[in-house]
Design a protein around this motif. Structure first.
Motif, PDB file in Angstrom:
ATOM      1  N   VAL A  43      48.016  43.068  53.415  1.00 48.21           N
ATOM      2  CA  VAL A  43      47.468  42.509  52.178  1.00 48.21           C
ATOM      3  C   VAL A  43      48.348  41.328  51.800  1.00 48.21           C
ATOM      4  N   LEU A  44      47.745  40.126  51.753  1.00 54.87           N
ATOM      5  CA  LEU A  44      48.508  38.902  51.524  1.00 54.87           C
ATOM      6  C   LEU A  44      48.375  38.453  50.066  1.00 54.87           C
ATOM      7  N   LEU A  45      49.448  37.910  49.557  1.00 51.86           N
ATOM      8  CA  LEU A  45      49.469  37.363  48.210  1.00 51.86           C
ATOM      9  C   LEU A  45      49.649  35.854  48.315  1.00 51.86           C
ATOM     10  N   ASP A  46      48.641  35.108  47.843  1.00 55.05           N
ATOM     11  CA  ASP A  46      48.686  33.638  47.872  1.00 55.05           C
ATOM     12  C   ASP A  46      48.831  33.161  46.433  1.00 55.05           C
ATOM     13  N   ARG A  47      50.041  32.716  46.082  1.00 55.55           N
ATOM     14  CA  ARG A  47      50.302  32.305  44.706  1.00 55.55           C
ATOM     15  C   ARG A  47      49.632  30.983  44.348  1.00 55.55           C
ATOM     16  N   SER A  48      49.106  30.242  45.346  1.00 58.51           N
ATOM     17  CA  SER A  48      48.483  28.934  45.072  1.00 58.51           C
ATOM     18  C   SER A  48      47.052  29.088  44.571  1.00 58.51           C
ATOM     19  N   LEU A  49      46.480  30.267  44.773  1.00 59.72           N
ATOM     20  CA  LEU A  49      45.103  30.482  44.334  1.00 59.72           C
ATOM     21  C   LEU A  49      45.072  30.828  42.846  1.00 59.72           C
ATOM     22  N   ILE A  50      44.185  30.172  42.136  1.00 57.63           N
ATOM     23  CA  ILE A  50      44.056  30.412  40.698  1.00 57.63           C
ATOM     24  C   ILE A  50      42.602  30.765  40.392  1.00 57.63           C
ATOM     25  N   ALA A  51      42.390  31.854  39.685  1.00 57.71           N
ATOM     26  CA  ALA A  51      41.040  32.256  39.300  1.00 57.71           C
ATOM     27  C   ALA A  51      40.834  31.977  37.819  1.00 57.71           C
ATOM     28  N   VAL A  52      39.767  31.236  37.524  1.00 58.63           N
ATOM     29  CA  VAL A  52      39.432  30.923  36.140  1.00 58.63           C
ATOM     30  C   VAL A  52      38.354  31.893  35.689  1.00 58.63           C
ATOM     31  N   THR A  53      38.628  32.655  34.622  1.00 56.43           N
ATOM     32  CA  THR A  53      37.695  33.673  34.147  1.00 56.43           C
ATOM     33  C   THR A  53      37.245  33.356  32.733  1.00 56.43           C
ATOM     34  N   SER A  54      36.188  33.995  32.334  1.00 58.95           N
ATOM     35  CA  SER A  54      35.647  33.830  30.993  1.00 58.95           C
ATOM     36  C   SER A  54      36.230  34.886  30.057  1.00 58.95           C
ATOM     37  N   ALA A  55      36.408  34.520  28.804  1.00 60.29           N
ATOM     38  CA  ALA A  55      36.938  35.459  27.819  1.00 60.29           C
ATOM     39  C   ALA A  55      35.844  36.260  27.138  1.00 60.29           C
ATOM     40  N   ARG A  56      34.593  36.097  27.620  1.00 58.66           N
ATOM     41  CA  ARG A  56      33.507  36.802  26.958  1.00 58.66           C
ATOM     42  C   ARG A  56      33.651  38.319  27.042  1.00 58.66           C
ATOM     43  N   ARG A  57      34.316  38.794  28.092  1.00 55.56           N
ATOM     44  CA  ARG A  57      34.430  40.243  28.271  1.00 55.56           C
ATOM     45  C   ARG A  57      35.372  40.875  27.253  1.00 55.56           C
ATOM     46  N   VAL A  58      36.307  40.099  26.730  1.00 53.89           N
ATOM     47  CA  VAL A  58      37.263  40.657  25.781  1.00 53.89           C
ATOM     48  C   VAL A  58      37.013  40.212  24.345  1.00 53.89           C
TER      49      VAL A  58
END
Length: 337
Positions: A43-58
């Motif tokens: 299982v690899l961890l790539d710190r360069s990847l960024i996920a943009v999520t919506s705050a609608r769930r919270v």
């Protein structure tokens, strides 16, 4: 490996190989899935990847969040109950289960019988133990354990003197050594001294220590008072076949009680007296405490409630026509050898 957050990717065929989602898993999805994926490869961890999520769930109204919380709790509770139900259904259908029950029940039954013989005040399983008189006349015997205690024993003696009553005091050897004058005073006032072990050890009856402790207490009482009691009350009422046999060899009679007046039951005086009166009857042996083992400075050793109840109890029983006698009188036994 624990992935904090649910944004991670994996190959479909690997995901299918590990069985997909486990709807009954109690851990978070990312923990459960990443743990199972780690068994298939790295299982690899790539710190360069960024996920943009919506705050609608919270960003929801508070009541809706509260509803979702309870909904999730109910869902998890349902999974737990379902898992427990499946486990016991599988266990019930297993032939091994019935064989285990069949083999185990007699053992549990035997252990229960032995414990009853060991701890029950009225048990005669291991040998003769007196716990009540004949009951042919309205006589009652008052007994006091764990003394002498300089704070409470004198008050009890004063109450007994007030009514001209004689009682039986089962004294602890270490306390006799500490308060020899008070021990002699009990005897000089006409009361009976009994053996309550030297150290008041809770597990005295499990080995030959109990017999040795009983003998040491008898020797201590004789040293300071000149008498050797013929009555023995085991600490906490616990006894074993070998301890009863040792008592018989020493010509000592083992005595328990009919009703124990414990500290917690004395909190409300009127209710306590009413309860004791209901439990008392002709030939009853009442157990009180004027101490707590060899501990004279703890909450358990506080006998103020006993002092508070004793006077009123004696008055009530006398009004009902009862006569107070010592244990040797009640049981027709010798007090001293």
């Amino acid at each position: 490996m624990l992935i904090s957050g649910a944004n991670f990717a994996f190959k479909r065929h690997v995901f299918e190989r590990i069985g997909g989602y486990h709807v009954t898993a109690f851990s978070a999805d990312q923990y459960d899935i990443s743990t199972r994926l780690s068994r298939q490869g790295k299982v690899l961890l790539d710190r360069s990847l960024i996920a943009v999520t919506s705050a609608r769930r919270v960003k929801k109204p508070f009541l809706r969040i509260l509803r979702d919380v309870f909904k999730n709790i109910a869902m998890v509770t349902g999974w737990v109950l379902q898992y427990i139900n499946q486990f016991f259904r599988h266990l019930y259908r297993s032939p091994l289960f019935f064989r285990s029950v069949k083999n185990t029940l007699p053992i549990f039954g035997l252990v229960g019988i032995l414990f009853w013989g060991y701890a029950s005040p009225s048990s005669q399983l291991f040998g003769k133990v007196y716990f009540e008189g004949e009951g042919e006349s309205k006589t009652i015997s008052l007994t006091f354990d764990d003394g002498p205690n300089p704070e409470y024993t004198p008050e009890i003696l004063a109450i007994l003197d007030k009514y001209g009553i004689k009682a039986t005091f089962f004294v602890v050897g270490k306390n006799v050594e500490t308060y020899p004058e008070l021990t002699r005073e009990i005897l000089e006032r006409g009361h009976i001294l009994g053996n309550h072990s030297y150290s008041h050890d809770a597990n005295h009856a499990l080995s030959d220590f109990g017999a040795k402790d009983m003998l040491r207490c008898a020797e201590t009482i004789c040293k300071y008072t000149g008498v050797t009691p013929c009555l023995y009350r085991p600490p906490y009422g616990k006894r074993s076949p070998w301890e009863l046999a040792a008592a018989n060899e020493m010509n000592v009679t083992t005595v328990s009680w009919g009703y124990a007046v414990e500290g917690k039951s004395l909190a409300e005086t009127d209710n306590a007296i009413s309860k004791i009166l209901d439990k008392s009857g002709p030939g009853c042996i009442l157990l009180f405490h004027d101490g707590y083992g060899i501990d004279a400075n703890s909450l358990q050793s506080d006998c103020q409630l006993t002092i508070k109840v004793l006077d009123s109890l004696i008055s009530n029983l006398l009004q009902q026509g009862y006569k107070f006698v010592t244990l040797p009188e009640l049981l027709g036994l010798d007090a001293y050898s």
